[in-house]
Design an enzyme around this catalytic site. Sequence first.
Site, PDB file in Angstrom:
ATOM      1  N   GLN A  22     -29.725  34.129   7.087  1.00 14.38           N
ATOM      2  CA  GLN A  22     -30.845  33.697   6.262  1.00 14.38           C
ATOM      3  C   GLN A  22     -30.654  32.228   5.934  1.00 14.38           C
ATOM      4  O   GLN A  22     -29.518  31.735   5.843  1.00 14.38           O
ATOM      5  CB  GLN A  22     -30.968  34.541   4.986  1.00 14.38           C
ATOM      6  CG  GLN A  22     -31.506  35.942   5.266  1.00 14.38           C
ATOM      7  CD  GLN A  22     -31.712  36.737   3.984  1.00 14.38           C
ATOM      8  OE1 GLN A  22     -30.799  37.391   3.516  1.00 14.38           O
ATOM      9  NE2 GLN A  22     -32.933  36.694   3.453  1.00 14.38           N
ATOM     10  N   SER A  23     -31.747  31.511   5.709  1.00 14.15           N
ATOM     11  CA  SER A  23     -31.707  30.047   5.706  1.00 14.15           C
ATOM     12  C   SER A  23     -31.038  29.445   4.487  1.00 14.15           C
ATOM     13  O   SER A  23     -30.540  28.323   4.553  1.00 14.15           O
ATOM     14  CB  SER A  23     -33.139  29.491   5.831  1.00 14.15           C
ATOM     15  OG  SER A  23     -33.718  29.913   7.036  1.00 14.15           O
ATOM     16  N   SER A  24     -31.031  30.122   3.372  1.00 14.88           N
ATOM     17  CA  SER A  24     -30.456  29.547   2.158  1.00 14.88           C
ATOM     18  C   SER A  24     -29.793  30.649   1.347  1.00 14.88           C
ATOM     19  O   SER A  24     -30.110  31.831   1.492  1.00 14.88           O
ATOM     20  CB  SER A  24     -31.539  28.838   1.323  1.00 14.88           C
ATOM     21  OG  SER A  24     -32.496  29.767   0.864  1.00 14.88           O
ATOM     22  N   GLN A  27     -32.193  32.723  -0.633  1.00 11.71           N
ATOM     23  CA  GLN A  27     -32.792  33.834   0.089  1.00 11.71           C
ATOM     24  C   GLN A  27     -31.822  35.002   0.206  1.00 11.71           C
ATOM     25  O   GLN A  27     -32.222  36.166   0.139  1.00 11.71           O
ATOM     26  CB  GLN A  27     -33.231  33.362   1.481  1.00 11.71           C
ATOM     27  CG  GLN A  27     -34.369  32.371   1.474  1.00 11.71           C
ATOM     28  CD  GLN A  27     -34.751  31.932   2.879  1.00 11.71           C
ATOM     29  OE1 GLN A  27     -34.136  32.364   3.848  1.00 11.71           O
ATOM     30  NE2 GLN A  27     -35.757  31.072   2.976  1.00 11.71           N
ATOM     31  N   GLY A  63     -26.947  31.705   4.673  1.00 13.02           N
ATOM     32  CA  GLY A  63     -27.212  30.504   3.881  1.00 13.02           C
ATOM     33  C   GLY A  63     -27.287  29.241   4.713  1.00 13.02           C
ATOM     34  O   GLY A  63     -27.386  28.139   4.152  1.00 13.02           O
TER      35      GLY A  63
END
Length: 705
Positions: A22-24, A27, A63
């Site tokens: 997941q990107s961050s 999230q 992340g």
Amino acid sequence: MNDSLKVQPRHLERGAYLYVRQSSMRQVIENVESTKRQYALRGRASALGWRDDQIIVIDSDQGESGASASWREGFQRLVTDVGMGRAGIVMGLEVSRLARNNADWHRLLEICALADTLILDEDGVYDPATFNDRLLLGLKGTMSEAELHVLKARLRGGILNKVRRGEYRCPLPTGLAYDDVGNVVLEPDAQIRDTIAYFFETFSRVGSACQTVKVFRKEGIRFPSRIRNQKTTIFQPLTLSTAIRALNNPRYAGAYVYGRRHYRRAADGKKLLRKREQGDWLACIPNAHPGYITWEQFQQNLKILEANGRGFDVARASPPREGSALLQGRAVCERCGRHLGARYVARRGRLEAWYVCGQAHTSRGEPSCQSIAGQPIDTAIGELIATEMTPAAVELALEIRKEIEARHEEADRLRLCAVERAQFEADLAQRRFMLVDPNNRLVADTLEREWNDKLHALAKAREERERERQKDRAAIDDAIRARLVAMTTDFRTLWRDPSLPNRERKRLLAYIVEDVTLVKLPAEGTTRIHVRFKGGKTETLTTQNPKSSAQQVKTDPKVVELVDTLLDNHIYPEIADILNDRGIRPGGSARSGQADARFTALRVAYLANEYGLRSRYDRLRARGLLTRQEAASSLGICESTLIRWVEHGLVARHAYNAHAYLYQAPGPNPPLKQSSRWNRLTDRAVAIRQTSQAKCPHPMTGDAV
């Protein structure tokens, strides 16, 4: 085609790799359903025939953004295992989980096709080795990358729209804060405000970031620094990087700015920063909120920093330094119009200042315009400044006294703020300790230790303040007061005071003189000085150039003339004694550091020979004096008799060096001593000589003489 038909036994012999990302971190924490959906793909792998021990989950990239694979260790591990033939299938919830960059995505597809590895997403199973599946996967990758750009463009557009109105909230530097409604205001803490205001006032006074740091260190003032991502502000010694960063920050001038830097990713994934010019900033709104300085002062500070960091370039007035060159940064070459540089040469144990126009030689290899000795120039300028300043010395002395006292008061007020802050923290620690339950020793001991630390910090702050106050009092002691009083009566005395630092002389000169144009006139042996004052007034001076090395060792013509006169009646040792008695020293003795050098016979002889003076021998011969042989022959006596006659005063002689003489020619009646006994002895000696000559034949002819 059915998904199960694409899975062959050769695929089941290898592992099933599940990639989770997941990107961050936000999230990861908030979008838990997405994480559950990705981990649920393990069931798909089991349904297709893989055992649980064959399913490998790679979730180390949680992340991390999928825009590039450079900083994603998990994705790099996945590509490595696929390339080594360890993976039978690669699973991801969707293409965007694996990569949002076409280069990374197609590289993975190529490796999977070569290694005969399948790809699984939420929609089905794909074989990259087949044309249709690879075409579909490529299309999904393109759409995933386009989706990322669309999302960024939307977010960026909203940010820029708020930036143009000055409403986008950016991190503020120390000394500025947001109030309850989001407006930028000055820091409520008085100590922080006063310290930052004093910082900009000090820089405007000294004109150098490095000197500002030295002033803060000398006065014991600490600069506030806000800890990142926290609301806590600490006070620590001011550093040069912090000073330059504060001077370059336009928020302190009350301007809202955005986009001063441009960030991009390099091939290795590192973030590269590039500064933009002021005209390229995305937003610049002066006077958008309160500041510590005006926008004009901010622009002036930038010019000062640029001039300080510039070497050979256009006209510049660098901050005053410790060197003796009084016109540092203000001397201009009259021949080419460039600024002269200050150079220092160590000679005879001291530094000599020179003003050199060497930029053309340094940059283009051309001959230097001119090189001028600094000592005569600085002396003339100092006399001019002293003459100009004496009428205004009284007012200047009072202003200096007020400025020093105001500066010390401001510094003491800042130190008092530090004491008050330490007192508040000590009182707060005391209240916390008093409110704790005494039976809870674990907490009570910690609070007591914290209280003691705060008390120690308070005592230290008070000691530092008292110590600095003592230094401030010593800074304006009786000696300085006497110098200020002397300044009102004779500014020239103060200007020549050896204890006055050169930096202060240059700083005073900067308030009076705009620039000084110099031109060297070798034919006349002088330097012409054109002084341009701040108000537009001009003054022209002329100074004598210092003597060259050859001229400094050359003997004074008057001394040569005196030696020429003394050679008429004295020999070299006598002349040396006469010159030494008169206090005359050999030429070049002061330059060589031998101020106590004296004339010797050898020095006088060298001087006479070097300047072509007639020797004493030639002078005596010109006066008719004879050698010993000539004098004895003319008297008809032997040389030993001549010497006895000289000893008894019958014949006069004159020395032409320390051990040789010439004899005065006898007249028609040679003077004899009046003693009758001496006359008889002389007559007898003559008769004996004549008799012996008559009896002895000539050795060549045999005839009697």
